[in-house]
Design a protein around this motif. Sequence first.
Motif, PDB file in Angstrom:
ATOM      1  N   THR B   5     -48.784   8.522 -20.105  1.00 13.69           N
ATOM      2  CA  THR B   5     -48.541   9.960 -20.153  1.00 13.69           C
ATOM      3  C   THR B   5     -47.214  10.287 -19.472  1.00 13.69           C
ATOM      4  OG1 THR B   5     -50.931  10.280 -19.969  1.00 13.69           O
ATOM      5  CG2 THR B   5     -49.537  12.218 -19.603  1.00 13.69           C
ATOM      6  N   ASN B   6     -46.307  10.840 -20.243  1.00 10.00           N
ATOM      7  CA  ASN B   6     -44.996  11.279 -19.743  1.00 10.00           C
ATOM      8  C   ASN B   6     -44.301  10.219 -18.883  1.00 10.00           C
ATOM      9  OD1 ASN B   6     -45.126  13.824 -20.968  1.00 10.00           O
ATOM     10  ND2 ASN B   6     -46.378  14.620 -19.269  1.00 10.00           N
ATOM     11  N   VAL B   7     -44.324   9.019 -19.362  1.00  9.96           N
ATOM     12  CA  VAL B   7     -43.737   7.913 -18.583  1.00  9.96           C
ATOM     13  C   VAL B   7     -42.214   7.936 -18.723  1.00  9.96           C
ATOM     14  CG1 VAL B   7     -43.521   5.401 -18.406  1.00  9.96           C
ATOM     15  CG2 VAL B   7     -45.774   6.452 -18.744  1.00  9.96           C
ATOM     16  N   THR B   8     -41.554   7.990 -17.569  1.00  9.43           N
ATOM     17  CA  THR B   8     -40.092   7.868 -17.558  1.00  9.43           C
ATOM     18  C   THR B   8     -39.708   6.685 -16.680  1.00  9.43           C
ATOM     19  OG1 THR B   8     -39.724   9.235 -15.607  1.00  9.43           O
ATOM     20  CG2 THR B   8     -39.855  10.389 -17.734  1.00  9.43           C
ATOM     21  N   HIS B  19     -31.394   6.152 -18.207  1.00  7.37           N
ATOM     22  CA  HIS B  19     -32.740   6.682 -18.485  1.00  7.37           C
ATOM     23  C   HIS B  19     -33.354   5.786 -19.552  1.00  7.37           C
ATOM     24  CE1 HIS B  19     -31.637  10.171 -16.126  1.00  7.37           C
ATOM     25  NE2 HIS B  19     -30.521  10.279 -16.852  1.00  7.37           N
ATOM     26  N   ALA B  20     -34.057   4.750 -19.113  1.00  8.06           N
ATOM     27  CA  ALA B  20     -34.584   3.767 -20.066  1.00  8.06           C
ATOM     28  C   ALA B  20     -35.760   4.340 -20.860  1.00  8.06           C
ATOM     29  CB  ALA B  20     -35.023   2.515 -19.323  1.00  8.06           C
ATOM     30  N   LEU B  21     -36.615   5.088 -20.179  1.00  4.11           N
ATOM     31  CA  LEU B  21     -37.746   5.727 -20.865  1.00  4.11           C
ATOM     32  C   LEU B  21     -37.692   7.219 -20.570  1.00  4.11           C
ATOM     33  CD1 LEU B  21     -40.680   3.233 -20.025  1.00  4.11           C
ATOM     34  CD2 LEU B  21     -39.228   3.275 -22.075  1.00  4.11           C
ATOM     35  N   ARG B  22     -37.869   8.027 -21.612  1.00  4.07           N
ATOM     36  CA  ARG B  22     -37.766   9.482 -21.425  1.00  4.07           C
ATOM     37  C   ARG B  22     -39.049  10.149 -21.916  1.00  4.07           C
ATOM     38  NH1 ARG B  22     -31.949  11.093 -21.817  1.00  4.07           N
ATOM     39  NH2 ARG B  22     -30.736   9.200 -22.076  1.00  4.07           N
ATOM     40  N   THR B  40     -31.329  -2.579 -29.648  1.00  2.00           N
ATOM     41  CA  THR B  40     -31.203  -3.190 -28.318  1.00  2.00           C
ATOM     42  C   THR B  40     -30.783  -2.126 -27.297  1.00  2.00           C
ATOM     43  OG1 THR B  40     -30.571  -5.284 -29.302  1.00  2.00           O
ATOM     44  CG2 THR B  40     -29.973  -4.955 -26.990  1.00  2.00           C
ATOM     45  N   GLY B  41     -31.432  -2.183 -26.106  1.00  2.00           N
ATOM     46  CA  GLY B  41     -31.048  -1.277 -25.020  1.00  2.00           C
ATOM     47  C   GLY B  41     -31.664   0.098 -25.136  1.00  2.00           C
ATOM     48  N   HIS B  42     -32.705   0.256 -25.966  1.00  2.00           N
ATOM     49  CA  HIS B  42     -33.332   1.570 -26.107  1.00  2.00           C
ATOM     50  C   HIS B  42     -34.683   1.651 -25.408  1.00  2.00           C
ATOM     51  CE1 HIS B  42     -30.746   3.881 -29.110  1.00  2.00           C
ATOM     52  NE2 HIS B  42     -30.070   2.763 -28.818  1.00  2.00           N
ATOM     53  N   GLY B  43     -35.053   0.606 -24.638  1.00  2.00           N
ATOM     54  CA  GLY B  43     -36.220   0.721 -23.760  1.00  2.00           C
ATOM     55  C   GLY B  43     -37.441  -0.075 -24.175  1.00  2.00           C
ATOM     56  N   GLY B 217     -35.121   5.835 -25.479  1.00  2.00           N
ATOM     57  CA  GLY B 217     -36.178   5.948 -24.487  1.00  2.00           C
ATOM     58  C   GLY B 217     -37.389   6.736 -24.940  1.00  2.00           C
ATOM     59  N   LYS B 218     -37.394   7.113 -26.204  1.00  2.00           N
ATOM     60  CA  LYS B 218     -38.560   7.850 -26.713  1.00  2.00           C
ATOM     61  C   LYS B 218     -39.281   6.997 -27.751  1.00  2.00           C
ATOM     62  CE  LYS B 218     -36.836  12.541 -26.005  1.00  2.00           C
ATOM     63  NZ  LYS B 218     -37.905  12.983 -25.114  1.00  2.00           N
ATOM     64  N   LEU B 219     -40.591   7.058 -27.734  1.00  2.37           N
ATOM     65  CA  LEU B 219     -41.409   6.224 -28.614  1.00  2.37           C
ATOM     66  C   LEU B 219     -42.109   7.085 -29.661  1.00  2.37           C
ATOM     67  CD1 LEU B 219     -42.709   3.379 -29.190  1.00  2.37           C
ATOM     68  CD2 LEU B 219     -44.577   4.120 -27.669  1.00  2.37           C
ATOM     69  N   THR B 220     -41.965   6.650 -30.896  1.00  6.92           N
ATOM     70  CA  THR B 220     -42.758   7.282 -31.949  1.00  6.92           C
ATOM     71  C   THR B 220     -43.607   6.198 -32.608  1.00  6.92           C
ATOM     72  OG1 THR B 220     -40.931   6.942 -33.477  1.00  6.92           O
ATOM     73  CG2 THR B 220     -41.103   9.110 -32.451  1.00  6.92           C
ATOM     74  N   VAL B 221     -44.852   6.504 -32.852  1.00  9.81           N
ATOM     75  CA  VAL B 221     -45.783   5.498 -33.359  1.00  9.81           C
ATOM     76  C   VAL B 221     -46.358   5.968 -34.697  1.00  9.81           C
ATOM     77  CG1 VAL B 221     -47.915   4.238 -32.895  1.00  9.81           C
ATOM     78  CG2 VAL B 221     -46.395   4.845 -31.006  1.00  9.81           C
TER      79      VAL B 221
END
Lengths: 519, 225
Positions: B5-8, B19-22, B40-43, B217-221
């Motif tokens: 949840t809201n992991v940064t 900012h590896a994870l946003r 590469t380098g997006h977290g 740094g943003k994940l879409t599933v």
Amino acid sequence: MFFTYISRELRRRMRQAIFIAIGLGLGIGLVITVTAASAGVKNAQASVLHSLYGVGTDITVTETAAAGSTGNGFGFGFRQSIGSTSRPKAGSKIDNNTLSSGGTLAALASSDVTSIAKMDNVAAAAGGLTLSDRTISGTVPALNFNSGGGGGGFQGGGGGGSNSGGGNPSSFGANFNINSFTVNGVDIANGELGPLSTGKISSGRTFTTADNASDVALVDASYATQNKLKVGSTIAVGNSKNTATNFKVVGIVSEPAGNNPADVYIPLGVAQTLANMKNDVNTIYVTASNSGDISSVASSISKAVPGSTVTDQNTLASEVTGSISSAASLANNLGKWLAIAVLIASFLLASLLTMAAVTRRVREFGTLKALGWKSRRIVFQVMGEAVAIGIAGGVIGVGLGFAGAALVNKFSSPLTASLASNTTGSATPGGARNFGGGGFPGGAAPTGGAGGGNNPFRGAFSNAARTAGSVTEHLHAPVTIAIIIVAVGLAILGGLIAGAFGGWRAARLRPADALSKVA
Amino acid sequence: MYKLTNVTKDYPKGRETVHALRGVNVEIPDGEWLAIQGPTGHGKSTLLQILGGLDRPTSGSVDFDGRDLARTREAQMTKVRADSIGFIFQTFNLIPTLSALENVETALVPLGVSGASRRARAAEALNSLGLGDRLRHLPTELSGGQQQRVAIARALVKEPKVLLADEPTGNLDEDTRDEIIGLLEKLWQDNGLTMVIVTHDSSIARRAQRLGTMRNGKLTVKQTV
């Protein structure tokens, strides 16, 4: 897994491990060598002090005679004439045999021996008399005391042997034969202390309690050889009245080299009677209950016998000079600091290389942390490897230490020790016994005879220098079990220090960082 | 199951902050195979490390079976890694001085398994992956595919609940890649693992149940099937 992992890891970086182990080994080996050499020098010093001091004696008590004093002095029958207007009559015969304490040591009351023996932490105390026997025989020549601005007096000196006055045939001394030897009065009841304690009977027997009042003597082996004395011979010993008493030689005693032994030993009571020193001694030998008490006992004696000179082995050691002293200084100063410096350098080297090895294994430790290994386990692993290298270093160091000690034993020159001359010194037994070197300085000295003038005998003994005792010792550097244990302990300590640094580095690794460095 | 949840995750890089994870939000049910792709380098790897308890988020929560890994003490985190999570790395990360068998044993050491039992379980795991004749071989004596199979055996010998793989086929040729992915798929099916694989390989990603994409740094599933 722990030991398997250690052995595999050390095998992988064997060259580095050997390099670190050799570094530690060099440090340990140097520590062992220096420690062994230092112990060897100490042993040599102890041996020297043992020779100079006496078995069982921890402390000696003496009192320096007042300046100018001749003690109970030597009377030659015409002493009173010297300085007076009357002179010994030319042509008169002189044959005096005198036993005296001379002028170096003052008399101490025998009751002091009893008092000291009763002190706390004193195991035993014994009195002794250090005396000198002089025989002067000859015919008094016609004298002119005013010629040559000094003249007169006896030339040459005793030196413990027989001397006849030499030099200018017209001198006073040329007409006299002088014999002198040293005599020690021995407290037979406390034979384990005092001047005979270091000696060995080479023939005959030693004193027994039955000899307390007998005219029996032990003779030093060198003196016996020089004067062709043997068990059963007789030797004339003088007294305060200038007459002689014949003593039967019952034993020949050999003293260690450097001990400056007396020439003749007689029972203390007999010596006191002959020297007219009843109830007096001039040296007290003391043994403390244990070695730790020596200083406090010495301090107590100084207070109990004001004006006395209290000497223990430390005092004597400070007076020892020669190559032993130099070697001790070298071992204790340069050697010690060199060993410490090399040891610290090897510890640092081991620590740095261990840390470098940990840095190279970042991914490995990160992986182990990812697998769930605790930091503590990884630290132990690193420390285990370092300690294993330390133990190897210890083994190498012990080998190098033995080799170093062997080299010291093989190539070191014989060490010599001398007890410095001291005209007013502490009158320790080794020196106080030696009255032979003084002779008759007032004689035909090159300067015209400082002690000359109208008193040719002045200072004959009061100025007697304590002649140096000199001993040669071969250095043996012992590598003891204790040294080896300390060395292996140091090696393990080196490993632990190196491992602690490496472990600290490993423990600080965060698994993500460790893995990201290679990902 | 995982619930993020809201992991940064921020970390400094020189004078700047990366900012590896946003604000990553995702749920991963038990037994799911999730593939994560992205430039590469997006977290991607950062997310995997946070899932595996190798790193902590700057903010947000990482709920794993009712435990917030973001706030779990290090000792507990170590225990979670030892008990429940298996890792597979692109570079295999085998201990070079230890044999294949001993490498697999290292996963059982933190569990306090005795030496004999440890060796038996490690040998069984390697046998099941076709490496029964390579137990005593050092990693350098094995091919890349064999090394990765040893790494898989090491990850699975403790029977973890989760398998996290970071580019598991990145260093392998095409044939070996197919072999390893087939193996992982079978193990996932047989053991009911929760499996998260970070990969650049779309053919692998398509075999997963869901595909996540990391960008800035943003994940879409999304579902793959």
